[in-house]
Design a protein around this motif. Structure first.
Motif, PDB file in Angstrom:
ATOM      1  N   ASN A  80     118.931  78.615  21.894  1.00 56.62           N
ATOM      2  CA  ASN A  80     119.000  79.734  22.826  1.00 56.62           C
ATOM      3  C   ASN A  80     119.899  79.391  24.022  1.00 56.62           C
ATOM      4  O   ASN A  80     120.742  80.194  24.436  1.00 56.62           O
ATOM      5  N   TRP A  81     119.714  78.180  24.561  1.00 56.28           N
ATOM      6  CA  TRP A  81     120.515  77.739  25.707  1.00 56.28           C
ATOM      7  C   TRP A  81     121.992  77.682  25.347  1.00 56.28           C
ATOM      8  O   TRP A  81     122.843  78.156  26.099  1.00 56.28           O
TER       9      TRP A  81
ATOM     10  N   TYR B  40     112.331  74.401  31.637  1.00 58.38           N
ATOM     11  CA  TYR B  40     113.686  74.924  31.866  1.00 58.38           C
ATOM     12  C   TYR B  40     114.130  75.804  30.704  1.00 58.38           C
ATOM     13  O   TYR B  40     114.863  76.769  30.887  1.00 58.38           O
ATOM     14  N   PHE B  41     113.665  75.518  29.494  1.00 55.91           N
ATOM     15  CA  PHE B  41     114.069  76.261  28.298  1.00 55.91           C
ATOM     16  C   PHE B  41     113.095  77.380  27.943  1.00 55.91           C
ATOM     17  O   PHE B  41     113.235  78.026  26.915  1.00 55.91           O
ATOM     18  N   ASN B  42     112.109  77.585  28.805  1.00 53.36           N
ATOM     19  CA  ASN B  42     111.142  78.659  28.593  1.00 53.36           C
ATOM     20  C   ASN B  42     111.860  80.008  28.638  1.00 53.36           C
ATOM     21  O   ASN B  42     112.619  80.280  29.560  1.00 53.36           O
TER      22      ASN B  42
ATOM     23  N   GLY C  56     114.696  76.325  21.927  1.00 54.01           N
ATOM     24  CA  GLY C  56     115.203  76.229  23.291  1.00 54.01           C
ATOM     25  C   GLY C  56     116.663  75.814  23.359  1.00 54.01           C
ATOM     26  O   GLY C  56     117.466  76.440  24.059  1.00 54.01           O
ATOM     27  N   TYR C  57     117.031  74.780  22.620  1.00 52.38           N
ATOM     28  CA  TYR C  57     118.417  74.310  22.646  1.00 52.38           C
ATOM     29  C   TYR C  57     119.367  75.346  22.054  1.00 52.38           C
ATOM     30  O   TYR C  57     120.476  75.551  22.561  1.00 52.38           O
TER      31      TYR C  57
ATOM     32  N   MET D  98     111.809  72.984  20.968  1.00 52.80           N
ATOM     33  CA  MET D  98     113.124  72.599  21.470  1.00 52.80           C
ATOM     34  C   MET D  98     114.235  73.039  20.533  1.00 52.80           C
ATOM     35  O   MET D  98     115.373  73.242  20.961  1.00 52.80           O
TER      36      MET D  98
ATOM     37  N   TRP E  28     110.821  69.516  31.810  1.00 51.61           N
ATOM     38  CA  TRP E  28     112.077  69.714  31.065  1.00 51.61           C
ATOM     39  C   TRP E  28     111.941  70.888  30.097  1.00 51.61           C
ATOM     40  O   TRP E  28     112.821  71.733  29.994  1.00 51.61           O
ATOM     41  N   TYR E  29     110.811  70.976  29.411  1.00 57.29           N
ATOM     42  CA  TYR E  29     110.572  72.081  28.485  1.00 57.29           C
ATOM     43  C   TYR E  29     110.555  73.411  29.232  1.00 57.29           C
ATOM     44  O   TYR E  29     110.978  74.438  28.710  1.00 57.29           O
TER      45      TYR E  29
END
Length: 216
Positions: free
Chosen positions: A125-126, A89-91, A122-123, A119, A86-87
């Motif tokens: 940025n996403w 995916y946010f790389n 990551g969150y 995260m 899961w992590y």
């Protein structure tokens, strides 16, 4: 985040202008979530290139994420595989740039705070990327290309990269990779980016080894 949002906006506009339908464009931004790979693949899709060529091009452009993952992965080795997946995916560039500033190599076996920090980047940025991309998908054709808003994304990455140049090895790597990227800009499938990345890392490692040898 505003820079990432602007970059996503450009990506969303590019997908619609390349001929993707609304649902195809939305699917691509949520599933692929990799701007440079998307922008590299779109011209090939427009040219009806073979699927394997499109796939290989996207993989080559995204090889930097393998390096990012190899650098960040050991910090999360204590977590179960599905959480690390899961992590992954946010790389991305932002996480790879900011995480080492907060958690350098000497903190490798101290997990406290790392998951939340990663995260949080990551969150954010996403979310910024997807808001920009979806807006670009719906606003395609209404924003003039002369605005060149994609340059805001480049500025955002520069703001992260500059503080990471903390020694001669890092500076050497940046200089070499920058020069190679410019010289090799016209290589097919954006292979110039991969070449610049590899030679930049090699230069940084050689300079670092030379400095260590000089100390002894």
């Amino acid at each position: 985040m505003p820079g990432i949002l602007a970059w996503g906006l450009v990506s969303g506009m590019a997908m619609i202008k390349a001929g993707l339908t609304l649902w195809q464009a939305l699917g691509m931004t949520f599933l692929v979530f990799a701007g440079s790979a998307q922008l590299a693949a779109l011209p090939l899709m427009m040219a009806n290139a073979p699927v394997i060529v499109i796939f290989a091009t996207a993989m080559v452009v995204n090889l930097r994420f393998v390096i990012f993952g190899a650098a960040l992965g050991p910090h999360f080795s204590h977590l179960p595989w599905y959480q690390r997946l899961w992590y992954g995916y946010f790389n991305g560039d932002i996480a790879a740039g900011l995480f080492p500033l907060r958690f350098p190599a000497e903190t490798l076996y101290r997990p406290a705070g790392k998951a939340g920090f990663y995260m949080g980047i990551g969150y954010s940025n996403w979310l910024a990327w997807q808001v920009g991309a979806v807006a670009g998908i719906f606003l395609a054709g209404r924003i003039p290309e002369s605005w060149n808003i994609g340059f805001a994304g480049t500025l955002a990455l520069l703001a992260i990269m500059i503080p990471l140049i903390i020694n001669a090895a890092a500076l050497g790597g940046v200089v070499i990779s920058g020069i190679v990227a410019v010289i090799a800009a016209n290589l097919p499938y954006r292979l110039g980016l991969l070449l610049a990345m590899v030679l930049g890392m090699a230069a940084a490692m050689l300079i670092d080894a030379w400095l260590e040898k000089k100390k002894t």
